[in-house]
Design a protein around this motif. Structure first.
Motif, PDB file in Angstrom:
ATOM      1  N   LEU A   1      21.508 -18.645 -10.218  1.00 34.94           N
ATOM      2  CA  LEU A   1      21.433 -17.891  -8.969  1.00 34.94           C
ATOM      3  C   LEU A   1      20.257 -18.374  -8.123  1.00 34.94           C
ATOM      4  CD1 LEU A   1      22.594 -15.477  -7.411  1.00 34.94           C
ATOM      5  CD2 LEU A   1      21.034 -14.004  -8.683  1.00 34.94           C
ATOM      6  N   THR A   2      19.102 -18.524  -8.754  1.00 31.10           N
ATOM      7  CA  THR A   2      17.917 -18.958  -8.012  1.00 31.10           C
ATOM      8  C   THR A   2      18.158 -20.329  -7.379  1.00 31.10           C
ATOM      9  OG1 THR A   2      16.722 -17.917  -9.816  1.00 31.10           O
ATOM     10  CG2 THR A   2      15.426 -19.166  -8.227  1.00 31.10           C
ATOM     11  N   PHE A   3      18.628 -21.272  -8.202  1.00 29.18           N
ATOM     12  CA  PHE A   3      18.893 -22.624  -7.681  1.00 29.18           C
ATOM     13  C   PHE A   3      19.949 -22.584  -6.591  1.00 29.18           C
ATOM     14  CE2 PHE A   3      17.378 -25.672 -11.267  1.00 29.18           C
ATOM     15  CZ  PHE A   3      16.095 -25.184 -11.091  1.00 29.18           C
TER      16      PHE A   3
ATOM     17  N   VAL B   1      27.339 -20.524  -6.399  1.00 29.18           N
ATOM     18  CA  VAL B   1      26.506 -19.661  -5.551  1.00 29.18           C
ATOM     19  C   VAL B   1      26.103 -20.435  -4.297  1.00 29.18           C
ATOM     20  CG1 VAL B   1      24.233 -18.573  -5.392  1.00 29.18           C
ATOM     21  CG2 VAL B   1      25.666 -18.159  -7.383  1.00 29.18           C
ATOM     22  N   ARG B   2      25.760 -21.704  -4.507  1.00 32.67           N
ATOM     23  CA  ARG B   2      25.341 -22.530  -3.361  1.00 32.67           C
ATOM     24  C   ARG B   2      26.432 -22.584  -2.297  1.00 32.67           C
ATOM     25  NH1 ARG B   2      26.654 -27.804  -2.432  1.00 32.67           N
ATOM     26  NH2 ARG B   2      25.394 -28.877  -0.851  1.00 32.67           N
TER      27      ARG B   2
ATOM     28  N   ILE C   1      26.976 -11.694  -2.037  1.00 33.75           N
ATOM     29  CA  ILE C   1      27.546 -12.431  -3.169  1.00 33.75           C
ATOM     30  C   ILE C   1      27.341 -11.686  -4.489  1.00 33.75           C
ATOM     31  CG2 ILE C   1      27.353 -14.732  -2.124  1.00 33.75           C
ATOM     32  CD1 ILE C   1      24.837 -15.118  -3.864  1.00 33.75           C
ATOM     33  N   ALA C   2      26.827 -10.443  -4.400  1.00 32.14           N
ATOM     34  CA  ALA C   2      26.496  -9.701  -5.621  1.00 32.14           C
ATOM     35  C   ALA C   2      27.712  -9.564  -6.538  1.00 32.14           C
ATOM     36  CB  ALA C   2      25.941  -8.337  -5.273  1.00 32.14           C
TER      37      ALA C   2
ATOM     38  N   ALA D   1      30.254 -13.691 -12.495  1.00 33.12           N
ATOM     39  CA  ALA D   1      29.777 -14.907 -13.155  1.00 33.12           C
ATOM     40  C   ALA D   1      28.986 -14.554 -14.400  1.00 33.12           C
ATOM     41  CB  ALA D   1      28.907 -15.718 -12.193  1.00 33.12           C
ATOM     42  N   PHE D   2      28.190 -13.486 -14.273  1.00 34.56           N
ATOM     43  CA  PHE D   2      27.371 -13.050 -15.401  1.00 34.56           C
ATOM     44  C   PHE D   2      28.274 -12.678 -16.590  1.00 34.56           C
ATOM     45  CE2 PHE D   2      25.406  -9.390 -17.624  1.00 34.56           C
ATOM     46  CZ  PHE D   2      24.356 -10.070 -18.219  1.00 34.56           C
TER      47      PHE D   2
END
Lengths: 595, 415
Positions: free
Chosen positions: B225-227, B291-292, B326-327, B333-334
């Protein structure tokens, strides 16, 4: 045009592949005895005086006697009664009174595959070249045999003696008689000549032209299987030896990926003789109703000759300085679980055969005074006793974290064996569980065998605290050899040590007693020495055996062949896979189930 | 929010998965209350005891007895000791010995009498294999039990004379009530190769594996997620750099990387949480990529541009203007990451690269030991099949929940 060429090339490749795969030999099933559990990987060489042959069917000095299918020894050892039966040798060997010389006569009928007779000169040349180039025979016996004198068919082996004129170890000289395969002197000369006498080159010679004296010879070998074929000119059909040829025409061994594959093949009847550990082997006949048998119908199903042992690493101060800790762990271990789980009861329990330096055969058990050491023996699962021992030794849990400390530091040990060796891994789990019960942290560790073997043979290693390896099983020189492995200082500090005392335990007193044994012939005196050594071993606990175990497993499927040796058949043929030592006698008595 | 939740819980797929998962979780919570103790305790001496109820023979002898005269008791006993194929085998033995059988082999009395008169374990009929002869010996022993008297005598060693003294008898008609026997152990799934209670171990292992899955999933999702957020929102060099790293990790097969890392860590360092961490560290790439791409489609929306014009910080824009959109995707995804984390642990352990074995049971380790002890070839299905079933149920329920959520959040998938 290019396309056509590519097509033709592709076709040619497919065809050649098909041709290659079609080359595999087809053997008539009712003339072939199939094995499993001996040969892993492609055969490297047929050079009997070489090293690294990886040729288990033809060249293998097993713990239960030499495999005499292709190359023969002077005598065949029978671990059932410790007897030696002449093979190339005629009659019994004779010691002189001082035990410095042993004389052996070679059978008149004994011949090489090229028709020339086997002579004492062949034995002498086999030993001499071994010492010269340093092969197994040379390094194994040069310390104990001074020289071999050949005179036609008569052979005199002169034992090595020390300064006082006392033989170093006559037991090892007897080992030579049943453990050293004899090669032809003329062939040895040819190999030496073509390698210009270079030792390394001789050891690595492929030996495709080797001359043999045994009943089988090479027929086919690739990465899938190895096949030996019967030599119908074998000298042993002479009345002075077997009086007939062995029954199966072919001896075949397919390369199985692992034990499971070999077991499946045994169940399917594709394997006749299986040298593999099979858990709960009785289920094969009790539940699956397969025509599979072991030597004995009841547990322990085979003849246990050795005892896989956990060695304490004396390079670690905490273990070296605390006999109490060593004994406490050994006392706490639940051996019944190990034997029931890891060995699926294919081992007598330590209540039936109390622990000592001896294997569970009657012959060895009679060699020490059991009443005298009964106080020192333990059968395991003695948690309270172990705790008491540790408390008395001052190894207590000072900081209340549940784990005991030594010199202020928490004792943390590992219990190690190679990965994939499931029975040993299960044993290490049980040892770790025992540690937890007495407040000593033991974690299990299963490195790959390739790593394991480099570490545990290193005399200076401090990576493994408790690790497993098996001592010697049976041979004319046992139990002395095994006792020497447990307590002798001979191997301490030896680099790349495969010989014994892997825990680097040093005890001068024990060492002195061990040195006396080979030259002691008086039975009472011998018993006193072994009893004393057993006392030291059980007090000092430099290692502890976890179970008893056969040195070779022997399960047979009677789909094709029958009349295998069995415990109650009165033939005294040992369960040695029909190949090792006197076990080869079984090959002469096999019968077809459906002739 | 309330509406979304209602929608979710009206999705039959999600509900099915959710119910299965909750049932598993409840079992994890409640079963240990009924059957407390260390799941790694080796209760059985011996390998692979069959599933069933085990009654203490010792205690049963000391339990008060009732006499039941059941008409079929003898028949049952006979059927247990002398099966139809045994009768045929007896006939074969008579034939091999050249003994005439002039009656029907279903005539038990005649058959047993003829057997009794003729069988001798020492005889060796020609051409009969050792395996077959051993079979007849066992059959003979079983038949001897049939012939035994109507009662079994119990005896004890006299402390003084060391002689055996009769202390009681057990009759064929004696029965005890299982409920009154002091020690009765129910092993619904038998024991494993170490003699551990498989069901107890399975429950404990499922808990560990779910925790491993959650840790692995959380680690993978957070990294991914961060990336993904940074790459997608920042673009430019940051995007290139992050995508370069991501691509490198994508190109190397994740499982191979996992094997190599686990191997190099060494077994003594591999606790359950370390393995979970390693799995998480090698499986974040596809989260990052997707996510990107979602963020790229969001970053030029009006509300984002407004936020930028208002001078909001990068962190705030991402957290309030992008993440909420996108939550739902991240949650899905989680869930998938958790599922694949559990599977990865099982795969690793099966190869012997899982957590070290003495501390906690995991589903993969159970399968690894079952395989090392050839449970699959010796018919001990209870040692591995329930484990496979549990893994399947967990991944099935998680994937169902994921699909259910997808249908709720992704309008194009709605029926």
């Amino acid at each position: 045009m290019k396309k056509l060429l590519a097509l033709i090339l592709a076709l040619a490749m497919v065809l050649s592949l098909a041709a290659a795969s079609a080359q595999t030999v087809e053997l008539p099933r009712n003339e072939t005895l199939y094995f499993a559990g001996q040969q892993w990987g492609t055969v490297n060489s047929w050079n009997i005086i070489g090293t690294n042959q990886n040729n288990a069917m033809a060249i293998a000095g097993g713990p239960s006697g030499y495999r005499t299918l292709m190359f023969e020894t002077l005598y065949m050892y029978n671990f059932m009664d410790g007897s030696m039966t002449g093979l190339l040798a005629d009659g019994d060997y004779v010691w002189n009174d001082a035990m410095t010389e042993v004389t052996v006569k070679i059978k008149d009928a004994a011949k090489w595959s090229d028709g020339t007779p086997v002579t004492a000169e062949d034995v002498k040349r086999t030993f001499d070249i071994g010492v010269e180039i340093g092969n197994g025979t040379g390094t194994g016996y040069k310390a104990y045999i001074a020289e071999i004198v050949a005179d036609g068919k008569n052979l005199t082996i002169k034992a090595a003696v020390n300064e006082a004129g006392v033989p170093v170890n006559p037991l090892k000289v007897v080992d030579f008689l049943s453990g050293a395969p004899i090669a032809q002197a003329a062939w040895i000369d040819a190999v030496v000549a073509r390698n210009n006498g270079d030792a390394t080159a001789i050891l690595n010679d492929a030996g495709e032209d080797v001359v043999w004296s045994g009943p089988y010879t090479k027929y086919y070998a690739d990465d899938q299987k190895v096949v030996l074929v019967r030599d119908d000119n074998y000298w042993g059909q002479d009345a002075s030896m077997w009086g007939k040829l062995p029954v199966p025409k072919y001896i075949a061994h397919a390369m199985y990926a692992d034990n499971a594959a070999g077991e499946v093949a045994l169940k399917a009847g594709e394997v006749d003789v299986c040298q593999q550990f099979i858990g709960n082997v009785q289920n094969l006949w009790l539940e699956d109703g397969l025509p599979i048998s072991t030597y004995y119908e009841e547990a322990p199903y085979g003849v246990c000759l050795t005892m896989p042992t956990a060695w304490y690493n004396m390079n670690m101060p905490v273990l070296a300085e605390n006999a109490a800790l060593r004994k406490a762990i050994a006392m706490a271990v639940d051996y019944d679980t190990i034997i029931a789980n890891a060995m699926t009861n294919q081992s007598p329990s330590f209540a039936d055969v109390p622990r000592s330096l001896m294997n569970p055969t009657g012959g060895e058990q009679a060699l020490y005074n059991q009443a005298e050491v009964a106080e020192l023996q333990w059968a395991g699962s003695d948690i309270e006793g172990a705790k008491k021992l540790l408390d008395e030794a001052g190894i207590v849990d000072g900081d209340g974290d549940g784990w005991r400390e030594y010199k202020g530091e928490k004792i943390a040990l590992n219990a190690v064996c190679p990965n994939g060796w499931s029975d040993w891994q299960a044993s290490m789990e049980v040892v770790a569980a025992a540690g937890e019960k007495i407040g000593v942290e033991i974690t299990t560790l299963y490195p790959e065998y390739s790593i394991y073997q480099t570490v545990f043979t290193n005399p200076n290693q401090v990576e493994y605290a408790i690790f497993m390896w098996s001592p010697e099983a049976a041979s004319p020189s046992n139990p002395w050899t095994r006792v020497n492995q447990f307590l002798g200082t001979e191997y301490v500090g030896v680099e790349n040590n495969w010989s014994g005392n892997w825990g680097q335990y040093v005890n001068e007193e024990a060492d002195a007693l061990i040195k006396k044994i080979p030259v002691t012939t008086d039975a009472e005196e011998l018993k006193a020495l072994y009893t004393e050594l057993t006392k030291i071993y059980l007090t000092e606990v430099p290692s502890f055996s976890l179970m008893y175990r056969p040195s070779v497993f022997h399960a047979v499927n009677e789909s094709v062949w029958t009349n295998y040796p069995a415990g109650d058949d009165g033939r005294n043929i040992p369960p040695a896979d029909c190949t090792d030592g006197y076990g080869i006698a079984a090959l002469y008595e096999l019968e077809l189930v459906n002739p | 929010m309330k509406n979304t939740l209602r929608q979710i819980f009206h999705s039959p797929k999600f509900m099915t998965g959710f119910v299965i998962f909750v049932v598993i979780l409840l079992t994890l919570f409640f079963y240990p209350l009924f059957n407390p103790g260390n799941p790694l305790e080796m209760i059985g001496v011996g390998t692979f005891a069959k599933p069933g109820t085990y009654v203490s023979l010792y205690d049963a002898l000391n339990t008060s007895r009732e006499t039941l005269r059941l008409s079929d008791a003898d028949d049952n006993r006979l059927a247990k000791q002398l099966k139809a194929e045994d009768r045929v085998a007896m006939l074969e033995w008579f034939n091999a010995m050249g003994i005439a059988v002039d009656f029907d082999i279903s005539d038990t009395d005649a058959l047993l009498k003829l057997w009794d008169d003729n069988y001798d374990p020492a005889t060796k009929p020609k051409g009969m294999t050792m395996a077959k002869r051993n079979y007849y010996k066992r059959l003979n022993n079983a038949l001897l039990q049939l012939k035994a008297a109507d009662e079994i005598v119990l005896a004890d060693v006299n402390a003084e004379t060391k002689a055996l003294e009769e202390t009681g008898k057990v009759n064929k008609t004696d029965y005890v009530n299982v409920g009154q026997v002091a020690n009765v152990k129910l092993l619904p799934l038998g024991t494993d190769n170490f003699g551990r209670d498989v069901l107890k171990e399975l429950v404990s292992a499922t808990g560990t594996s779910i925790i491993i899955g959650l840790i692995a999933g959380a680690v993978a999702t957070i990294i991914g997620l961060t990336f993904g957020l940074l790459a997608g929102y920042l673009g430019g060099i940051a995007d290139d750099l992050i995508m370069f790293i991501t691509n490198v990790f994508t190109v190397i097969p994740g499982f191979v990387l996992l094997i190599l890392i686990s191997y190099s860590i060494g077994q003594d360092q591999r606790g359950a949480s370390v393995v979970a961490l390693v799995i998480g560290l090698t499986s974040w790439t596809w989260t990052a990529r997707s996510v990107r791409s979602q963020v790229i489609s969001l970053r030029n929306r009006d509300h984002v541009n407004l936020s930028k014009l208002s001078g909001h910080s990068l962190f705030r824009i991402i957290m309030t203007d992008i993440l909420p959109y996108i939550a739902s995707y991240v949650v899905m995804a989680f869930i998938l990451q958790v599922s694949s984390g559990i599977l990865s642990e099982a795969q690793l352990s099966l190869l012997g690269l899982g957590p070290k074995t003495t501390e906690v049971p995991t589903l993969g380790l159970m399968m690894n030991w079952a395989m090392l002890y050839s449970a699959h070839t010796n018919g001990s299905w209870w040692a591995y099949f329930p484990v496979i079933l549990t893994i399947t149920l967990i991944s099935f329920s998680l994937n169902l929940m994921n699909t259910g959520l997808d249908q709720v959040f992704n309008p194009t998938l709605r029926d």
